[in-house]
Design an enzyme around this catalytic site. Structure first.
Site, PDB file in Angstrom:
ATOM      1  N   ASN A   7       0.882  -1.173   0.000  1.00  0.00           N
ATOM      2  CA  ASN A   7       0.000   0.000   0.000  1.00  0.00           C
ATOM      3  C   ASN A   7       0.913   1.214   0.000  1.00  0.00           C
ATOM      4  OD1 ASN A   7      -1.830   2.042   0.421  1.00  0.00           O
ATOM      5  ND2 ASN A   7      -2.838   1.102   2.174  1.00  0.00           N
ATOM      6  N   ARG A  64      -2.417  -2.107  -3.678  1.00  0.00           N
ATOM      7  CA  ARG A  64      -3.672  -1.380  -3.466  1.00  0.00           C
ATOM      8  C   ARG A  64      -3.653  -0.130  -4.340  1.00  0.00           C
ATOM      9  NH1 ARG A  64      -5.336   3.049   0.830  1.00  0.00           N
ATOM     10  NH2 ARG A  64      -7.574   3.096   0.445  1.00  0.00           N
ATOM     11  N   GLU A 354      -8.162  -5.442   5.223  1.00  0.00           N
ATOM     12  CA  GLU A 354      -8.065  -5.120   3.803  1.00  0.00           C
ATOM     13  C   GLU A 354      -6.860  -5.767   3.139  1.00  0.00           C
ATOM     14  OE1 GLU A 354      -9.551  -0.828   2.985  1.00  0.00           O
ATOM     15  OE2 GLU A 354      -8.879  -0.831   5.073  1.00  0.00           O
TER      16      GLU A 354
END
Length: 366
Positions: A7, A64, A354
């Site tokens: 991320n 992501r 997530e």
């Protein structure tokens, strides 16, 4: 299969290495390129990640990516063409997509033989029907500039809705769940049979619920008024609504824990902020019960949703006629199911994950 989830933010890289559902390593490198920061740039940050974790047998890297526009409806193996499309979508997410592109570029160079997969926050909401994503503006204008509802937090809503169904012994393919992702960013989602059919965020993450620093839903005339009458530049208005709105704008604090403490001490600004925050959630819950034609469950998740019993109680207060009630003892204990036995609508608290959802989507894509 080993999956490295990245991320990449504008000044940070968060990573987590999975083997199946097991976490082998995780970490966060912050203040990239800043004075006193750990590393000078993203290449150095990702090089540190690669050298600090055991990547032997790595099957893929999952990235992501916040905005996939209307082009991406699921996890996508990254090619030059995919990169070009994400670049084209930068105007829709100018603060987020450039950072993701940096992470993708560096990871592809450092791991040229490892498949790279993009997982988009917006993808889960591609199943919302046309009447749920279109805005009632000039159709040609909307089409030309890609103006529509996209929605965000898709990986969280997908994961939590599925986990809720499993918690209740229901098939995810049949369950109707309203998920409330309440963190510094916050959004609601109506999930019918594992498919998003409505969500509160819009073209950007600014719309919908009241958030830590974002205003949520707002009459567009407010922007015109501040520009024409108050004389504020558009950039300043945007900055105010995104960085100095929400709880921050109402109280000077963006942390719900602080707002609750001040409310308990009788602070009127904090009391208004708390009440507005919870009322907005209640309004969305009511509308999504209507969209779904009833629900099996309403589920709270993320930092506020998982840890603020007072928010959960106030957000659903007065909905007993719709079959929604909370058992206060269960709520205060933080049980996974906080509604009474045999309630028409179960109320649940499910931690989100997530990164695990991204890893599982990458595995499924390959």
């Amino acid at each position: 299969m080993k999956i490295l989830v990245l991320n990449t933010g504008s000044s940070s890289v968060k990573y987590r290495l999975f083997d199946g559902v097991e976490t082998l390593a995780k970490g966060l490198i912050e203040r990239i390129g800043e004075q006193g920061g750990e590393v000078p740039d993203h290449a150095a940050a990702l090089q540190r990640v690669m050298s600090s974790v055991d990547l032997e047998g790595l099957g893929a890297v999952g990235h992501r990516v916040v905005h996939g526009g209307a082009e991406f409806a699921g996890p996508t193996v990254i090619t030059d063409e995919v990169v070009a499309t994400i670049e084209r979508l930068v105007p829709l997410a100018p603060l987020h997509n450039p950072a993701a592109l940096t992470g993708i570029s560096v990871a592809r160079k450092l791991l040229p033989d490892v498949p790279q997969v993009a997982v988009f926050d917006t993808a889960f909401h591609q199943t919302i029907p046309p009447e749920g994503v279109a805005y009632a503006i000039d159709a040609d204008l909307a089409d030309r500039w890609q103006i529509r509802r996209y929605g965000f937090h898709g990986t969280s809503h997908a994961y939590v809705a599925r986990q809720t169904a499993e918690l209740l012994g229901l098939s995810p393919d049949d369950a109707k769940v309203i998920t409330l992702h309440l963190g510094n960013g916050a959004s609601a989602c109506a999930v019918d049979g594992g498919r998003s059919v409505a969500t509160s965020m819009g073209m950007s993450p600014l719309a919908g619920l009241v958030m830590g620093t974002r205003s949520g839903d707002l009459d567009p005339t407010v922007i015109f008024h501040l520009h024409r009458v108050a004389g504020l530049p558009v950039d300043e208005i945007e900055r105010s609504l995104t960085r100095y709105g929400g709880l921050q704008g109402l109280t000077g604090d963006n942390d719900m824990r602080t707002v609750q403490r001040r409310r308990d001490e009788g602070d009127p600004a904090a009391t208004l902020a708390f009440d507005l925050y919870c009322r907005r959630i209640k309004e969305y819950v009511g509308s999504y019960l209507a969209v779904l034609g009833g629900a099996d469950a309403i589920t709270f998740t993320a930092g506020v949703g998982e840890n603020a019993p007072a928010v959960r109680a106030a957000s659903l207060a007065g909905l007993s006629a719709l079959g929604v009630t909370i058992d206060e003892a269960r709520n205060q204990r933080g049980d996974r199911i906080i509604s009474p036995e045999n309630a028409r609508v179960a109320v649940c608290v499910v931690p989100t994950d997530e990164e695990l959802e991204i890893a599982q989507q990458v595995t499924a894509e390959l």
